[in-house]
Design a protein around this motif. Sequence first.
Motif, mmCIF file in Angstrom:
data_model
loop_
_atom_site.group_PDB
_atom_site.id
_atom_site.type_symbol
_atom_site.label_atom_id
_atom_site.label_comp_id
_atom_site.label_asym_id
_atom_site.label_seq_id
_atom_site.Cartn_x
_atom_site.Cartn_y
_atom_site.Cartn_z
ATOM 1 N N PHE A 189 0.832 -1.201 0.000
ATOM 2 C CA PHE A 189 0.000 0.000 0.000
ATOM 3 C C PHE A 189 0.869 1.255 0.000
ATOM 4 N N LEU A 190 1.975 1.209 0.743
ATOM 5 C CA LEU A 190 2.853 2.374 0.832
ATOM 6 C C LEU A 190 3.686 2.552 -0.434
ATOM 7 N N ILE B 214 3.150 5.129 8.159
ATOM 8 C CA ILE B 214 1.954 4.685 7.451
ATOM 9 C C ILE B 214 0.913 5.804 7.411
ATOM 10 N N GLN C 259 -7.479 3.544 -3.804
ATOM 11 C CA GLN C 259 -7.602 4.759 -3.003
ATOM 12 C C GLN C 259 -7.700 5.994 -3.890
ATOM 13 N N PHE D 87 -3.622 1.372 7.781
ATOM 14 C CA PHE D 87 -3.915 2.165 6.588
ATOM 15 C C PHE D 87 -5.383 2.052 6.198
ATOM 16 N N THR E 262 1.698 8.607 5.083
ATOM 17 C CA THR E 262 1.502 8.302 3.668
ATOM 18 C C THR E 262 0.031 8.372 3.295
ATOM 19 N N VAL E 263 -0.841 7.819 4.170
ATOM 20 C CA VAL E 263 -2.272 7.832 3.864
ATOM 21 C C VAL E 263 -2.768 9.272 3.747
ATOM 22 N N ILE F 40 -8.075 5.078 5.627
ATOM 23 C CA ILE F 40 -8.917 5.204 4.438
ATOM 24 C C ILE F 40 -10.385 5.304 4.831
#
Lengths: 310, 327
Positions: free
Chosen positions: A249-250, B263, A269, B144, B266-267, B148
């Motif tokens: 995901f990163l 994490i 996303q 994450f 980044t999100v 979201i």
Amino acid sequence: MRGFSFTNTISRAWKSDFMWSFRRTPVAIVSFFVAMILILGAVFAPLFAPYNPFDPATLNLMNGFSQPMVPNQFTGDSFWLGADDQGRDVFSTILYGLRISLFVGFAAVAFAMVLGVTLGLVAGYVGGWIGALIMRIADVQLTFPGILVAMLVFGIAKGFTPIEQRDEMAIWVLVIAIGLSEWVQFARVVRGATMVEKNKEYVQAAHLNGRRPISIMVRHILPNVLGPVLVIATISLALAIIAEATLSFLGVGAPPTQPSLGTLIRIGQGFMFSGEWWILLFPAVTLLTLALSVNLLGDWLRDVLNPKLR
Amino acid sequence: MLAFTIRRAFQSLIVLLVVGLVAFSMFNFVGDPVDNMLGQERTGADIERLRTQLGLDQPFPVQYYRFLEGAVQGNFGISYRQGRPVSDVISERIAATLELAMVSAILAIVFGVALGVFTAIRRNGWAANIIMSLSLIGVSLPTFLIGILLIYLFAVELGWLPSFGRGETVDLGWWRTGLLTESGRKAIILPAITLGLYQMTLIMRLVRSEMLEVLRQDYIRFARARGLKDRSVYFRHALKNTLVPVITVTGMQLGSIIAFAIITETVFQWPGVGLLFINAIRFVDIPVMAAYLMLISVMFVSINLVVDLLYFAIDPRLRADRSGSGK
């Protein structure tokens, strides 16, 4: 001579404590079947998937952003879970993504297990400065969260691979990175158990018989410390799957050419704000279901095999 | 106490030296930075110039010495990717990460302790049961995905809060803060919840089990028998005695919060050092990776050291056992 019969073996296994506890735990039964469905779906992905999402010949850009269960307005094609921006069937990409996620998870745990059990046996049985060194390294590594160690190993390994091969090698780099971040648990538990077993009479008898240390470690001690190892392996599997998804995901894991569930969520996303929710939702739900079912199975296994670990 | 302090400090130093060795090895053995910086179209002269500029033409011991000298002064060379000193890049971003980590830690501690006490007192109440089940689900959700989910609810559907960035910041000269503007305060809510949620559940469950343990003790029964009010029994007698393990775990978790900020940042595209580190990994920017590694190790090791010493100072029983007096 005792006769061997297949049905007999099955019925004895069915009546064992292990199976008894399994049948009495609805959570374990449900988790087991959910996990099996996901695993089988991943293994036989080419059979179940209606499309091959990585074959450019079957892709039609006109199918891009098709909604779930609604025929596309240009081509009339219908997708169960919709299609992504490039017209790939989301259901098929999830099946193929599950494959990558599960492969990385299982391989990383296997790697961590082999490494951790070996080092734990050596640290426990041989001891001395080698054992002390191994445990000191484990202590230092434990100071840092596993995911950070995995990221770092991934970054370093990426630096070692030539630019052209980075995408192809990414999956193996992930396996090594996650494996290296999880060996410590195995080593610590195996070392502890080995130090207990080491002083028991059967080991001393084997020693007096002139067996070499390697043979004692592998043939005599190893089988007796496998119970807790199995429990840790199951719990590590859930951790490894989540670690892989997080890294991907990163953007430091599986590449878009070989997307895992994490990569799919990363891609999805981007479409959250424009209303194409299915590209994000379905991979996320799949990941959650997988992680949850493996986690619950691990919890149950821990209670059955080793109540002391609680 | 002194001997313990010295021994612990010495252990911490060894950990830092080991990490320093790893960081230096990364500099020297990983990939070819010139390759990474110049890309496909390069000439021999470009390569030579860059090698000299980065000091890569020097022999190994010279590079090693330079690394140690630089690291102690906070100098980690020049970022391969941005072409600027790593110390500059990090120092302009560290405030964002520390601010986020602090707000998350405060959220985690306040709500964790409050909910922990609540679920312990109302052990069989329906609200406590719901909170406990929710916390179980919360622990199995990857960070994450929580981020979201929050973005989807509060930014996309409801439109109450921003989904990325820090909002407007105010420069205090030595610290660029987002807490003084309204947009900055709004921007920190979602990332702070995402980052602190795991620690909050952890603290909550710990406080709950410690409280349940303590509430069974005789002195609680006597406090009740003396006719003290519930509030006084719960907070002045019971909670106070649960704090030793809570402080230890919370302290250890502070380090994890800073690491897991990678994490969350980044999100939410939060401009902190975590986002910097992830981009450094993606583009194999070794100096930034090494500097981040050293930075976070120093934080981790010093937090652990302080927590250990604090633990020792808080709990009188440990001191008595150590010095061998009593019993």
